[in-house]
Motif scaffolding. Sequence first.
Motif, PDB file in Angstrom:
ATOM      1  N   ALA A  33      17.291   2.234  36.870  1.00  0.00           N
ATOM      2  CA  ALA A  33      18.095   1.635  35.799  1.00  0.00           C
ATOM      3  C   ALA A  33      17.320   0.533  35.086  1.00  0.00           C
ATOM      4  CB  ALA A  33      19.393   1.078  36.379  1.00  0.00           C
ATOM      5  N   THR A  34      16.592  -0.296  35.845  1.00  0.00           N
ATOM      6  CA  THR A  34      15.824  -1.387  35.235  1.00  0.00           C
ATOM      7  C   THR A  34      14.698  -0.846  34.373  1.00  0.00           C
ATOM      8  OG1 THR A  34      16.322  -2.761  37.181  1.00  0.00           O
ATOM      9  CG2 THR A  34      14.595  -3.530  35.710  1.00  0.00           C
ATOM     10  N   ALA A  35      13.973   0.146  34.885  1.00  0.00           N
ATOM     11  CA  ALA A  35      12.866   0.729  34.127  1.00  0.00           C
ATOM     12  C   ALA A  35      13.367   1.345  32.828  1.00  0.00           C
ATOM     13  CB  ALA A  35      12.145   1.769  34.968  1.00  0.00           C
ATOM     14  N   ARG A  36      14.497   2.026  32.877  1.00  0.00           N
ATOM     15  CA  ARG A  36      15.049   2.626  31.666  1.00  0.00           C
ATOM     16  C   ARG A  36      15.448   1.545  30.663  1.00  0.00           C
ATOM     17  NH1 ARG A  36      15.225   6.264  35.385  1.00  0.00           N
ATOM     18  NH2 ARG A  36      15.539   8.491  34.969  1.00  0.00           N
ATOM     19  N   ALA A  37      16.079   0.496  31.136  1.00  0.00           N
ATOM     20  CA  ALA A  37      16.514  -0.567  30.227  1.00  0.00           C
ATOM     21  C   ALA A  37      15.319  -1.236  29.551  1.00  0.00           C
ATOM     22  CB  ALA A  37      17.341  -1.592  30.991  1.00  0.00           C
ATOM     23  N   TYR A  97       7.705   1.899  35.521  1.00  0.00           N
ATOM     24  CA  TYR A  97       7.869   0.869  34.497  1.00  0.00           C
ATOM     25  C   TYR A  97       6.917   1.085  33.322  1.00  0.00           C
ATOM     26  CZ  TYR A  97      11.004  -1.669  37.517  1.00  0.00           C
ATOM     27  OH  TYR A  97      12.094  -2.017  38.278  1.00  0.00           O
ATOM     28  N   PRO A  98       7.357   0.717  32.104  1.00  0.00           N
ATOM     29  CA  PRO A  98       6.493   0.859  30.923  1.00  0.00           C
ATOM     30  C   PRO A  98       5.175   0.105  31.108  1.00  0.00           C
ATOM     31  CG  PRO A  98       8.743   0.282  30.274  1.00  0.00           C
ATOM     32  CD  PRO A  98       8.672   0.147  31.762  1.00  0.00           C
ATOM     33  N   ARG A  99       4.110   0.682  30.576  1.00  0.00           N
ATOM     34  CA  ARG A  99       2.787   0.073  30.698  1.00  0.00           C
ATOM     35  C   ARG A  99       2.611  -0.989  29.615  1.00  0.00           C
ATOM     36  NH1 ARG A  99      -0.975   2.226  33.949  1.00  0.00           N
ATOM     37  NH2 ARG A  99      -0.404   4.110  35.091  1.00  0.00           N
ATOM     38  N   ARG A 100       2.926  -2.229  29.974  1.00  0.00           N
ATOM     39  CA  ARG A 100       2.745  -3.354  29.068  1.00  0.00           C
ATOM     40  C   ARG A 100       2.694  -4.634  29.893  1.00  0.00           C
ATOM     41  NH1 ARG A 100       8.491  -2.139  27.366  1.00  0.00           N
ATOM     42  NH2 ARG A 100       9.842  -3.766  28.226  1.00  0.00           N
ATOM     43  N   ARG A 101       2.454  -5.736  29.224  1.00  0.00           N
ATOM     44  CA  ARG A 101       2.403  -7.028  29.900  1.00  0.00           C
ATOM     45  C   ARG A 101       3.819  -7.605  29.991  1.00  0.00           C
ATOM     46  NH1 ARG A 101      -2.633  -8.557  31.982  1.00  0.00           N
ATOM     47  NH2 ARG A 101      -2.803 -10.574  30.957  1.00  0.00           N
ATOM     48  N   TYR A 102       4.086  -8.317  31.088  1.00  0.00           N
ATOM     49  CA  TYR A 102       5.419  -8.861  31.331  1.00  0.00           C
ATOM     50  C   TYR A 102       5.365 -10.366  31.534  1.00  0.00           C
ATOM     51  CZ  TYR A 102       6.851  -4.006  32.071  1.00  0.00           C
ATOM     52  OH  TYR A 102       7.118  -2.666  31.902  1.00  0.00           O
ATOM     53  N   PRO A 124      10.189  -6.478  35.176  1.00  0.00           N
ATOM     54  CA  PRO A 124      10.550  -5.471  36.178  1.00  0.00           C
ATOM     55  C   PRO A 124      11.172  -6.088  37.423  1.00  0.00           C
ATOM     56  CG  PRO A 124       8.213  -5.339  35.553  1.00  0.00           C
ATOM     57  CD  PRO A 124       8.733  -6.637  35.071  1.00  0.00           C
ATOM     58  N   TRP A 125      11.815  -5.235  38.210  1.00  0.00           N
ATOM     59  CA  TRP A 125      12.275  -5.597  39.547  1.00  0.00           C
ATOM     60  C   TRP A 125      11.643  -4.628  40.542  1.00  0.00           C
ATOM     61  CZ3 TRP A 125      15.295  -2.602  43.013  1.00  0.00           C
ATOM     62  CH2 TRP A 125      15.599  -3.254  44.215  1.00  0.00           C
ATOM     63  N   LEU A 126      11.016  -5.188  41.592  1.00  0.00           N
ATOM     64  CA  LEU A 126      10.348  -4.388  42.610  1.00  0.00           C
ATOM     65  C   LEU A 126      10.985  -4.671  43.967  1.00  0.00           C
ATOM     66  CD1 LEU A 126       6.608  -4.999  41.571  1.00  0.00           C
ATOM     67  CD2 LEU A 126       8.134  -3.141  40.845  1.00  0.00           C
ATOM     68  N   PHE A 200      -0.304  -4.009  40.293  1.00  0.00           N
ATOM     69  CA  PHE A 200       0.641  -4.058  39.184  1.00  0.00           C
ATOM     70  C   PHE A 200       0.772  -5.485  38.657  1.00  0.00           C
ATOM     71  CE2 PHE A 200       4.957  -4.570  37.508  1.00  0.00           C
ATOM     72  CZ  PHE A 200       5.060  -3.486  36.645  1.00  0.00           C
ATOM     73  N   LEU A 201       0.914  -6.440  39.557  1.00  0.00           N
ATOM     74  CA  LEU A 201       1.053  -7.832  39.141  1.00  0.00           C
ATOM     75  C   LEU A 201      -0.220  -8.324  38.460  1.00  0.00           C
ATOM     76  CD1 LEU A 201       2.895  -9.421  42.219  1.00  0.00           C
ATOM     77  CD2 LEU A 201       3.867  -8.325  40.209  1.00  0.00           C
ATOM     78  N   ALA A 202      -1.364  -7.978  39.026  1.00  0.00           N
ATOM     79  CA  ALA A 202      -2.629  -8.438  38.451  1.00  0.00           C
ATOM     80  C   ALA A 202      -2.855  -7.852  37.058  1.00  0.00           C
ATOM     81  CB  ALA A 202      -3.776  -8.066  39.381  1.00  0.00           C
ATOM     82  N   ASP A 203      -2.459  -6.598  36.877  1.00  0.00           N
ATOM     83  CA  ASP A 203      -2.719  -5.912  35.607  1.00  0.00           C
ATOM     84  C   ASP A 203      -1.661  -6.178  34.547  1.00  0.00           C
ATOM     85  OD1 ASP A 203      -4.929  -4.836  36.830  1.00  0.00           O
ATOM     86  OD2 ASP A 203      -3.986  -2.874  37.219  1.00  0.00           O
ATOM     87  N   ARG A 204      -0.418  -6.410  34.965  1.00  0.00           N
ATOM     88  CA  ARG A 204       0.688  -6.411  33.993  1.00  0.00           C
ATOM     89  C   ARG A 204       1.283  -7.792  33.706  1.00  0.00           C
ATOM     90  NH1 ARG A 204       2.985  -1.254  34.207  1.00  0.00           N
ATOM     91  NH2 ARG A 204       1.331   0.269  34.628  1.00  0.00           N
TER      92      ARG A 204
END
Length: 470
Positions: A33-37, A97-102, A124-126, A200-204
């Motif tokens: 649900a989070t990834a879709r939103a 999750y979408p490939r972008r910076r957060y 995101p939520w992990l 993921f954290l290092a890249d995003r």
Amino acid sequence: MPKGQVGLTAEGAGLAGDRVVAAGSTARVLVAATARALRGDDCADLGHPTPLSRFTGAPEPVRRAAAARAAGRVALTPGQVAEVDTERVARWIVDQYPRRRYPGVLLGSAHGAAAHLAVALGMPWLPATFELTAHWTQGAVDRPRAALDHGAALAARLLAGNADVHVRQVHCPASRGALAGAAVSLAVRWRRLPPAYARFLADRLEPDAAVLLLRDGRTWPVLDEGRGHSFQVGSPASGLDPVDFHPDAHALRQVLRSAGGDGAHWEPPEVSTPAGYAEHGVESDFDHSAREWTGRHGHPLHQVFFPQPDAFSAATADLYRRWLRRCGKTGDRLVVECGRLLDPWQVVRAGMVPYWCENATRRRVEGVEWWLAGSEPFSSVDVLPEPPGVRSPALAGLPQWLAVAAFGRRRRSLDRGSARGYPVTSVPTRRATEVLRNQPYDLPVPPPLRVGDALDVLRDVGAHQGLLVS
């Protein structure tokens, strides 16, 4: 197992995360649900009616047999449990999750308000834990010692290839009904930040982005012999107390009778820890690992600790109301979600305030009633009660759910599709989407909250309920 076999990853080593993580489990639904939103999508494609939805009026033995067959079709075999690779599961989660910076990330315990908070913050939520189910072909809901023996053997298979997790087995006929005798439920908790999460954290993450660690503080009697596997009879999510799982408890007899068991066979094992963190708790080593990573990479880490799920649900609902009003919206329409019935994107699209009930137990429904009683009135209240698919003395009846809807000044709505066949039927996540799509649009969508502002509000509104924000 040969390459290309169904259920294997493309590399042929280990089961795909989609096959491992239990269908319909809270963490799985919340990630989806989070990834879709975050992509601007709703949950219209999430969830399918279970076979139980076709047996609403059937006799209980027929329903229990159908539940056992359904559980057997999706549970892992002992051989498949040995093939589980928790790192592949972590990779499957982050790849959604979408490939972008957060501007940050939420980690930790599964809670529906975490999905709403993540969407408001644009992050995101992990999960720190995922659930899997495994076959128990000779199982019985009323034999917790046998469940322990079978689960320990399965956990040993999983731990042989995954040293960085702890396996918590939960035997709870109150929340799982007949399924507790057909498949064992294993909550797999990471003891350190998985490499896939760290990458993921290092890249995003943007520079100086915050990491929020959400922790469920509920406790429960646990048997832990220090071998990477622990066991609990019952669960806080059942809506019952530990004493209700005592062999002489009247509530237990009701639960077992409904699930097809016999209280005369109930002999739970002794516990080693009277008050250990329950299945949704976060391993202390995971906490330390997250702190070590954030300290090394220059990201601030904040903890959000809640003693009961109601505290975080109420604080997040209050946060949404302030956020919406600051952006020029009314913040005057409430949706009360339950379990898997949620849709963060449709909530934001409609400019609604979300309150999430963990499940349909009386305690969780009383939580939203108390919060509403102490809040500024809402002009409309829409209620989405998720039928749990089982009968239990701890469940809220439809009159209690109707009482929640009655707090609306102008509109009071209890979803009939969810209420039909309650409590023994089941409805898919997309039912929430169908209901919320009928709400009027309130565009544009508010700009994302800033992390510092969100934490200040959570501290302000959550302190009196025991919510701790560091």
